[in-house]
Write a protein that holds these residues in place. Structure first.
Motif, PDB file in Angstrom:
ATOM      1  N   TRP A 673       0.837  -1.185   0.000  1.00 46.81           N
ATOM      2  CA  TRP A 673       0.000   0.000   0.000  1.00 46.81           C
ATOM      3  C   TRP A 673       0.877   1.241   0.000  1.00 46.81           C
ATOM      4  CZ3 TRP A 673      -5.459  -0.033   0.572  1.00 46.81           C
ATOM      5  CH2 TRP A 673      -6.009  -1.306   0.776  1.00 46.81           C
ATOM      6  N   VAL A 674       0.320   2.339  -0.519  1.00 48.08           N
ATOM      7  CA  VAL A 674       0.967   3.638  -0.360  1.00 48.08           C
ATOM      8  C   VAL A 674       0.100   4.467   0.589  1.00 48.08           C
ATOM      9  CG1 VAL A 674       2.066   3.563  -2.619  1.00 48.08           C
ATOM     10  CG2 VAL A 674      -0.200   4.601  -2.393  1.00 48.08           C
ATOM     11  N   HIS A 675       0.731   5.435   1.237  1.00 54.12           N
ATOM     12  CA  HIS A 675       0.000   6.269   2.187  1.00 54.12           C
ATOM     13  C   HIS A 675       0.394   7.732   2.012  1.00 54.12           C
ATOM     14  CE1 HIS A 675      -1.393   2.692   4.305  1.00 54.12           C
ATOM     15  NE2 HIS A 675      -0.166   2.249   4.280  1.00 54.12           N
ATOM     16  N   PRO A 676      -0.576   8.581   1.745  1.00 53.57           N
ATOM     17  CA  PRO A 676      -0.316  10.024   1.759  1.00 53.57           C
ATOM     18  C   PRO A 676      -0.502  10.521   3.196  1.00 53.57           C
ATOM     19  CG  PRO A 676      -2.500   9.564   0.837  1.00 53.57           C
ATOM     20  CD  PRO A 676      -1.947   8.260   1.336  1.00 53.57           C
ATOM     21  N   PHE A 677       0.600  10.769   3.879  1.00 50.96           N
ATOM     22  CA  PHE A 677       0.502  11.026   5.321  1.00 50.96           C
ATOM     23  C   PHE A 677       0.571  12.516   5.610  1.00 50.96           C
ATOM     24  CE2 PHE A 677       1.337  10.877   9.792  1.00 50.96           C
ATOM     25  CZ  PHE A 677       0.535   9.824  10.183  1.00 50.96           C
ATOM     26  N   HIS A 736      -2.321  12.097  10.188  1.00 51.61           N
ATOM     27  CA  HIS A 736      -3.110  10.944   9.736  1.00 51.61           C
ATOM     28  C   HIS A 736      -2.856  10.659   8.270  1.00 51.61           C
ATOM     29  CE1 HIS A 736      -5.951  13.586   7.568  1.00 51.61           C
ATOM     30  NE2 HIS A 736      -5.697  14.429   8.549  1.00 51.61           N
ATOM     31  N   CYS A 737      -3.235   9.444   7.883  1.00 54.95           N
ATOM     32  CA  CYS A 737      -3.212   9.110   6.473  1.00 54.95           C
ATOM     33  C   CYS A 737      -4.340   9.867   5.776  1.00 54.95           C
ATOM     34  CB  CYS A 737      -3.387   7.612   6.275  1.00 54.95           C
ATOM     35  SG  CYS A 737      -3.226   7.145   4.532  1.00 54.95           S
ATOM     36  N   HIS A 738      -4.050  10.421   4.589  1.00 53.35           N
ATOM     37  CA  HIS A 738      -5.093  11.135   3.843  1.00 53.35           C
ATOM     38  C   HIS A 738      -5.740  10.256   2.781  1.00 53.35           C
ATOM     39  CE1 HIS A 738      -7.301  14.809   3.186  1.00 53.35           C
ATOM     40  NE2 HIS A 738      -6.533  15.434   4.050  1.00 53.35           N
ATOM     41  N   ASN A 739      -5.408   8.957   2.776  1.00 60.92           N
ATOM     42  CA  ASN A 739      -6.345   8.024   2.158  1.00 60.92           C
ATOM     43  C   ASN A 739      -7.489   7.982   3.156  1.00 60.92           C
ATOM     44  OD1 ASN A 739      -7.859   5.662   1.659  1.00 60.92           O
ATOM     45  ND2 ASN A 739      -6.134   4.733   0.583  1.00 60.92           N
ATOM     46  N   LEU A 740      -8.627   8.564   2.785  1.00 61.87           N
ATOM     47  CA  LEU A 740      -9.645   8.843   3.807  1.00 61.87           C
ATOM     48  C   LEU A 740     -10.270   7.580   4.368  1.00 61.87           C
ATOM     49  CD1 LEU A 740     -11.283  11.999   2.200  1.00 61.87           C
ATOM     50  CD2 LEU A 740      -9.483  11.882   3.917  1.00 61.87           C
ATOM     51  N   VAL A 741     -10.206   6.493   3.610  1.00 63.11           N
ATOM     52  CA  VAL A 741     -10.686   5.226   4.143  1.00 63.11           C
ATOM     53  C   VAL A 741      -9.749   4.749   5.256  1.00 63.11           C
ATOM     54  CG1 VAL A 741     -11.137   2.822   3.580  1.00 63.11           C
ATOM     55  CG2 VAL A 741     -11.888   4.622   2.018  1.00 63.11           C
ATOM     56  N   HIS A 742      -8.464   4.979   5.089  1.00 67.55           N
ATOM     57  CA  HIS A 742      -7.516   4.628   6.148  1.00 67.55           C
ATOM     58  C   HIS A 742      -7.726   5.525   7.358  1.00 67.55           C
ATOM     59  CE1 HIS A 742      -4.458   2.980   2.965  1.00 67.55           C
ATOM     60  NE2 HIS A 742      -5.646   2.431   2.886  1.00 67.55           N
ATOM     61  N   GLU A 743      -7.833   6.812   7.101  1.00 70.88           N
ATOM     62  CA  GLU A 743      -8.022   7.754   8.213  1.00 70.88           C
ATOM     63  C   GLU A 743      -9.227   7.356   9.055  1.00 70.88           C
ATOM     64  OE1 GLU A 743      -8.489  11.843   7.038  1.00 70.88           O
ATOM     65  OE2 GLU A 743      -9.486  12.354   8.911  1.00 70.88           O
ATOM     66  N   ALA A 746      -8.859   4.440  11.611  1.00 67.97           N
ATOM     67  CA  ALA A 746      -7.967   4.580  12.770  1.00 67.97           C
ATOM     68  C   ALA A 746      -6.528   4.918  12.450  1.00 67.97           C
ATOM     69  CB  ALA A 746      -8.023   3.338  13.657  1.00 67.97           C
ATOM     70  N   MET A 747      -6.196   5.209  11.183  1.00 71.30           N
ATOM     71  CA  MET A 747      -4.812   5.548  10.877  1.00 71.30           C
ATOM     72  C   MET A 747      -4.579   7.040  11.118  1.00 71.30           C
ATOM     73  SD  MET A 747      -2.619   4.597   7.469  1.00 71.30           S
ATOM     74  CE  MET A 747      -1.963   2.972   7.786  1.00 71.30           C
ATOM     75  N   MET A 748      -4.543   7.379  12.391  1.00 70.44           N
ATOM     76  CA  MET A 748      -4.414   8.778  12.811  1.00 70.44           C
ATOM     77  C   MET A 748      -3.807   8.764  14.206  1.00 70.44           C
ATOM     78  SD  MET A 748      -7.178  11.854  12.600  1.00 70.44           S
ATOM     79  CE  MET A 748      -8.630  10.847  12.793  1.00 70.44           C
TER      80      MET A 748
HETATM   81 CU   LIG Z   1      -3.027   5.151   4.227  1.00 67.99          CU
END
Ligand SMILES: [Cu+2]
Length: 755
Positions: A673-677, A736-743, A746-748
């Protein structure tokens, strides 16, 4: 050393734990309660005993069940029981590039606020409708005038993505039955008019209105939540925060916590919930003042969007985003007037001159040839795809799991897809496949990725045959995303990039293509007078802004220029048509010198390396289809996170002294996966990537590391160390991750600035 941050004596982690379940959420089972209850409890509550009785034995059989039923023990089988991975194929837009691109005009400030029953002000209780907060810094404390006041109402409304007729198709491109809201069905091959989608929009618009701001002129926006009002009696479908609450964040503005719209703040202070509910209002004060009051920290293009805890993706996808270019009028550097300062493309319009600058009579101003472009991909319901994810219980009216023929042609969303969420209809400023008629001159374009998860790579191309439907070229499945291709597309122009997330670059960069990750901004100059080979353009010529990044799901790209380029993946996004007038005034210039110096980076920054903060984003390991974590923990809004052990052997809390600077490392702990953090509050400068010093020599894959940014682009397995400051305000913020589904899953993490 600040020993109060040491893990051995710092045990306040859970002392004042707020209930992360909103008091507003009493009718549903919030995700966090679901996690606490574990499989058995949640399954019993959310899914009914029938499902629980089938799920639990299956988990036991597979050895994935623990006696206490903790959620971490959940398995793919359990995941399958709470959502499915099917997505609709949107109907084919039959006549693309007929709708003119919407070019936003600036929102006007209001002037009647002194007569409001609760006007804005610096006093205690004046910051929100609850009367429990005040602005940390009012304008006079920084020597600025009182703010211009704007009003943005969050409203339920409709939005149409196209005026074209559409052909309902399936994933094989075959015509299929379609439906309408009245219970009718239409045979395969029947061409339809696309129904308007239900949106939650600022002032009822998607995208929301644009505020043109200026440094030195504070803006106060009263955000009023009116989502309980539904005058058109629209079906709200099964996404958008279930309690209709919102929390608005001006992305990376240098802003006090009470105006920042971040969930750590909102849970602990202010609303005391995930967001502000219907009927509530909050005044977000944007001082339009750079970090440290330094010109080098000035930025140029913000956007505001919903940040409601756990439902940001759904609320943004429902339309809650808007644009906020910010101009630097000091020394006329970047004031929207191409005759002065850096002479970037832009002709300021208005009827009133103040301090040598034009304004409209209402106090706003517009800038011609300076065009924001907000990219947003969506998926439209086919009426037969099952709606089913772990949020089913939060939308009882939808009666999920089931298909929704009555929602045919309207926006389709999944909160919790295993593979992330991307749409197959690509829109710009709210229109699918827009056309823009341009003059023969230079333009400034401000690119914004307002998508939930999609990353783009843009190139300017010519095509003699023009767009062809992907289904006519024999494509099926994921390859139908974007709907049209230009098989004979060839690059014809270059971009001159002048800005990234963090504002103007030190030096302009000439680029053949560039990537745009979620929440990121890139600003470019395009010269429509000639092609890159020097030949002049002629009236009627067509140039396509084309997306080259194939991203079939929310994980990452499968093909892009820097990784497995696919020469057949050329998706036209905007059709530019050169205008008739052979000679159009153009006083702008392509900048050749320094536009904006980078802020000072102390020569001894490497001394901070051993005691840096380290945050690793990752998928949960057991039942890893479920959760997104940072340093092994889900977001806990009641407290600040703790760093992984750093080379100095410490695990400091993410707590910084006011006025301090530090190195923060963000690691992508996964490979697929990639993450725009995104780090709130101050933009940063990347100093290390994958163990290499990139201060003077950026990684070729990440040329923007040389600028300032507020979103860290993390390729699989990458690690990035950024240098940043913590200035001017105290209190709670988030990253937080700005993949909003990740955010939203709980990816925050929370961090804070202390005096
Ligand atoms: Cu992400």
């Amino acid at each position: 050393m600040d020993t109060t941050d040491d893990e051995n004596i710092q045990n306040d982690h859970n002392q004042n734990e707020a209930d992360p379940n909103s008091p507003n959420d009493t009718t549903q089972i919030p995700r966090r309660m679901f996690l606490r209850l574990g499989v058995a409890g949640a399954a019993g509550l959310a899914l009914g005993t029938v499902v629980a009785s089938s799920v639990v034995p299956d988990l036991r059989r597979r050895g994935l069940w623990t006696p206490d039923g903790v959620f971490d023990a959940a398995s793919i089988a359990f995941a399958d029981s709470i959502y499915d991975e099917s997505f609709p194929t949107s109907p084919l837009i039959l006549t693309p590039f007929i709708d003119e691109l919407t070019i936003p005009r600036a929102l006007a400030p209001v002037w009647d606020f002194p007569s409001w029953s609760r006007p804005p002000g610096p006093g205690l209780g004046e910051q929100n409708s609850q009367g429990n907060e005040r602005h940390q810094k009012w304008c006079n404390s920084i020597g600025s005038p009182d703010p211009l006041v704007y009003v943005l109402r969050q409203q339920v409304n409709t939005h149409s993505f196209t005026t074209s007729q559409v052909l309902p198709i399936d994933s094989l491109g075959q015509p299929v039955t379609s439906f309408d809201a009245n219970g009718n069905s239409y045979d395969p091959g029947v061409v339809r008019t696309l129904p308007a989608s239900t949106i939650y929009g600022f002032n009822g618009q998607l995208p929301g209105p644009m505020i043109n701001a200026e440094y030195g002129k504070p803006a106060l926006v009263r955000f009023i939540n009116q989502l309980d009002q539904n005058p058109l009696d629209l079906d709200r479908q099964d996404f958008g925060a279930p309690d209709w609450s919102t929390l608005i964040h001006l992305h990376n503005a240098h802003t006090a916590p009470e105006s920042d719209g971040n969930p750590q703040y909102s849970m602990r202070y202010g609303p005391g919930a995930q967001g502000y509910g219907p009927g509530k209002w909050v005044d977000n004060l944007y001082l339009n003042w750079p970090a440290g009051n330094l010109d080098t920290e000035k930025q140029s293009f913000f956007w505001f969007h919903d940040h409601r805890m756990d439902h940001t993706g759904a609320n943004v996808y429902k339309g809650l985003f808007g644009l906020y270019p910010i101009y630097d009028t000091k020394n006329n550097v970047d004031m929207g007037d191409e005759r002065r300062g850096l002479r970037l493309p832009g002709v300021r319009t208005g009827t009133v001159t103040v301090d040598g600058r034009l304004y409209n009579a209402d106090g706003s101003f517009d800038v011609d040839y300076d065009i924001p472009l907000a990219f947003f991909d969506c998926s439209l319901d086919d009426g037969t795809t099952n709606h089913h994810d772990m949020h089913d219980g939060q939308y009882p009216a939808a009666g999920n799991p089931r298909a929704h023929p009555e929602w045919w042609g309207k926006t389709f969303f999944k909160h919790f897809p295993n593979h992330g969420f991307v749409g197959d209809v690509f829109t710009v400023n709210g229109t699918a496949n827009p056309v823009m008629h341009v003059d023969r001159r230079k333009y400034r374009f401000r690119f914004l990725d307002a998508s939930v998860a999609r990353i783009y790579e843009f190139k300017l191309m010519s095509s003699s045959q023009g767009p062809q439907a992907a289904i006519d070229l024999g494509y099926v499945g994921d390859d139908l995303q974007g709907q049209y291709r230009i098989p004979d597309g060839e690059q014809c122009m270059q971009f001159t990039q002048i800005a990234s997330d963090g504002g103007l670059l030190p030096l302009a960069i000439t680029r053949d293509s560039f990537e745009l990750w979620p929440a990121k901004r890139r600003e470019v100059i395009v010269d429509f007078t000639r092609y890159q080979d020097g030949t002049p353009t002629t009236p009627g010529d067509v140039i396509y802004l084309t997306n080259l990044m194939r991203m079939p799901d929310g994980r990452m790209w499968s093909n892009s220029t820097r990784s497995l380029p696919d020469p057949n993946y050329k998706i036209p996004m905007i059709k530019f048509v050169i205008g008739d007038d052979p000679v159009v005034p153009d006083a702008s210039v392509i900048p050749t010198g320094i536009m904006r110096e980078l802020p000072n980076l102390p020569g001894n920054w490497q001394n901070l390396m051993s005691n840096r903060m380290i945050f690793e984003v990752q998928r949960a390991s057991a039942g890893g289809e479920i959760e997104w974590l940072i340093n092994g923990k889900q977001f806990d809004p009641s407290t600040v996170a703790r760093s992984l052990r750093n080379p100095a052997g410490r695990r400091p809390l993410a707590r910084q002294k006011l006025g301090s600077f530090n190195l923060w490392e963000i690691r992508n702990g996964g490979g697929g996966w990639v993450h725009p953090f995104h780090l709130h509050m101050e933009e940063h400068r990347t100093v290390m990537r994958n163990g290499k010093n990139v201060v003077n020599t950026p990684d070729p894959a990440h040329p923007d590391d040389r600028s300032r940014e507020d979103v860290v682009a993390l390729d699989p397995g990458e690690s990035v160390i950024v240098y940043r400051g913590f200035r001017d305000f105290i209190g709670p913020y988030v990253a937080h991750c700005h993949n909003l589904v990740h955010e939203d899953h709980a990816m925050m993490f929370g961090w804070e600035i202390v005096p």
